[in-house]
Design an enzyme around this catalytic site. Structure first.
Site, PDB file in Angstrom:
ATOM      1  N   GLU A 150      -5.364  -4.793  -8.923  1.00  0.00           N
ATOM      2  CA  GLU A 150      -5.201  -5.153  -7.729  1.00  0.00           C
ATOM      3  C   GLU A 150      -6.626  -5.351  -6.660  1.00  0.00           C
ATOM      4  O   GLU A 150      -6.986  -5.940  -6.016  1.00  0.00           O
ATOM      5  CB  GLU A 150      -4.540  -4.090  -6.903  1.00  0.00           C
ATOM      6  CG  GLU A 150      -2.818  -4.154  -7.414  1.00  0.00           C
ATOM      7  CD  GLU A 150      -2.105  -2.968  -6.947  1.00  0.00           C
ATOM      8  OE1 GLU A 150      -0.870  -3.232  -6.731  1.00  0.00           O
ATOM      9  OE2 GLU A 150      -2.763  -1.785  -6.709  1.00  0.00           O
TER      10      GLU A 150
ATOM     11  N   ALA B  51       0.683  -1.079  -0.283  1.00  0.00           N
ATOM     12  CA  ALA B  51      -0.033   0.078  -0.076  1.00  0.00           C
ATOM     13  C   ALA B  51       0.897   1.212   0.137  1.00  0.00           C
ATOM     14  O   ALA B  51       2.072   1.266   0.412  1.00  0.00           O
ATOM     15  CB  ALA B  51      -0.975   0.087   1.137  1.00  0.00           C
ATOM     16  N   ASP B  52       0.473   2.295  -0.551  1.00  0.00           N
ATOM     17  CA  ASP B  52       1.285   3.439  -0.458  1.00  0.00           C
ATOM     18  C   ASP B  52       0.904   4.133   0.901  1.00  0.00           C
ATOM     19  O   ASP B  52       1.629   4.984   1.104  1.00  0.00           O
ATOM     20  CB  ASP B  52       0.746   4.468  -1.690  1.00  0.00           C
ATOM     21  CG  ASP B  52       1.026   4.019  -3.244  1.00  0.00           C
ATOM     22  OD1 ASP B  52       2.293   3.553  -3.330  1.00  0.00           O
ATOM     23  OD2 ASP B  52       0.078   3.807  -4.023  1.00  0.00           O
TER      24      ASP B  52
ATOM     25  N   LYS C  43      -3.739   2.995  -2.775  1.00  0.00           N
ATOM     26  CA  LYS C  43      -3.158   2.486  -3.509  1.00  0.00           C
ATOM     27  C   LYS C  43      -3.127   2.956  -4.865  1.00  0.00           C
ATOM     28  O   LYS C  43      -3.804   3.687  -5.224  1.00  0.00           O
ATOM     29  CB  LYS C  43      -3.458   0.941  -3.442  1.00  0.00           C
ATOM     30  CG  LYS C  43      -3.081   0.105  -2.273  1.00  0.00           C
ATOM     31  CD  LYS C  43      -3.721  -1.110  -2.129  1.00  0.00           C
ATOM     32  CE  LYS C  43      -3.295  -2.014  -3.491  1.00  0.00           C
ATOM     33  NZ  LYS C  43      -1.878  -2.093  -3.369  1.00  0.00           N
TER      34      LYS C  43
END
Length: 230
Positions: A105, A85-86, A96
């Site tokens: 995703e 995950a960002d 994300k």
């Protein structure tokens, strides 16, 4: 530990949840890449597993590691998905899409019994939004779609710099042939509400807010690996 060492530690810890014979989704990005390498070592030792990649990049990586692959067409229900995950918050809401694979995703994650996030400590935030929010859009009418997205932000009292993602001096095109608008918001106070609004905009294929999808997060920290649940 460095952030990369934290990612590797989290990836190794995630193997605890993998059982022989499972069908699992493989995420995209640097942290997911560590997990693919760890899983590849297990496969090389004779471990039985079947995986669905979330991007062509992930497919190529898994093939190099000789991990058996399948598709959602052949196996529409998966046991687990492991992805990075960002950003993620305490409620395990995710932001994300930095790698451009958010559509696949999300399809793979929601086709799984559980989604498990693998990350380093820097990805855990109090409020989502520091990382620009990716929104995948079709190419037709992209400026009109951007305008509608901007109106949705304004309705929630948010301001954003919206930019078309560029790669190698050309518009970035996803594996599904779409474009990505990166929306720098700084802060998303009500991520579930924004997610619902974006999903209703014509021209928006998908957005990078994963709300209520992840079941737990395995987070590498300087003090070791921690497991967080909703």
């Amino acid at each position: 530990m460095t952030p990369d060492e934290q990612k590797r530690a989290a990836a190794r810890a995630a193997l605890h949840y993998v059982k022989p014979g499972m069908k699992i989704g493989l995420g995209t990005g640097s942290t997911a890449g560590h997990f693919i390498d760890c899983l590849g070592d297990m496969v090389a030792a004779g471990f039985d597993i079947l995986c669905v990649p979330t991007s062509e990049q992930t497919r190529e990586h898994a093939e190099r590691r000789r991990i058996p692959l399948t598709s959602l067409e052949d196996n529409p229900q998966l046991d687990l998905t492991f992805d990075g995950a960002d950003e993620f918050d305490a409620g395990l809401n995710l932001l994300k899409g930095g790698g451009g694979a958010l559509l696949r995703e999300k399809i793979v994650a929601t086709s799984s019994r559980q989604m498990i996030v693998i990350a380093d400590r820097s990805k855990m935030v109090e409020t989502l939004g520091v990382f620009p929010l990716p929104v995948e859009v079709i190419g037709f009418g992209v400026k009109a779609t951007a305008w509608k997205i901007e109106r949705a932000f304004a309705h929630l009292g948010l301001e954003a710099a919206i930019t078309l993602r560029i790669r190698d001096a050309r518009p970035f095109v996803t594996d599904n042939g779409h474009l990505i608008l990166d929306c720098a918001l700084g802060k998303i106070p009500d991520a579930p509400r924004l997610a619902a609004m974006l999903s209703g905009i014509p021209g928006v294929v998908e957005h990078g807010l994963f709300i209520g999808i992840a079941a737990l997060a395995i987070c590498g920290t300087p003090d070791g690996v921690k497991v967080l649940t909703r």
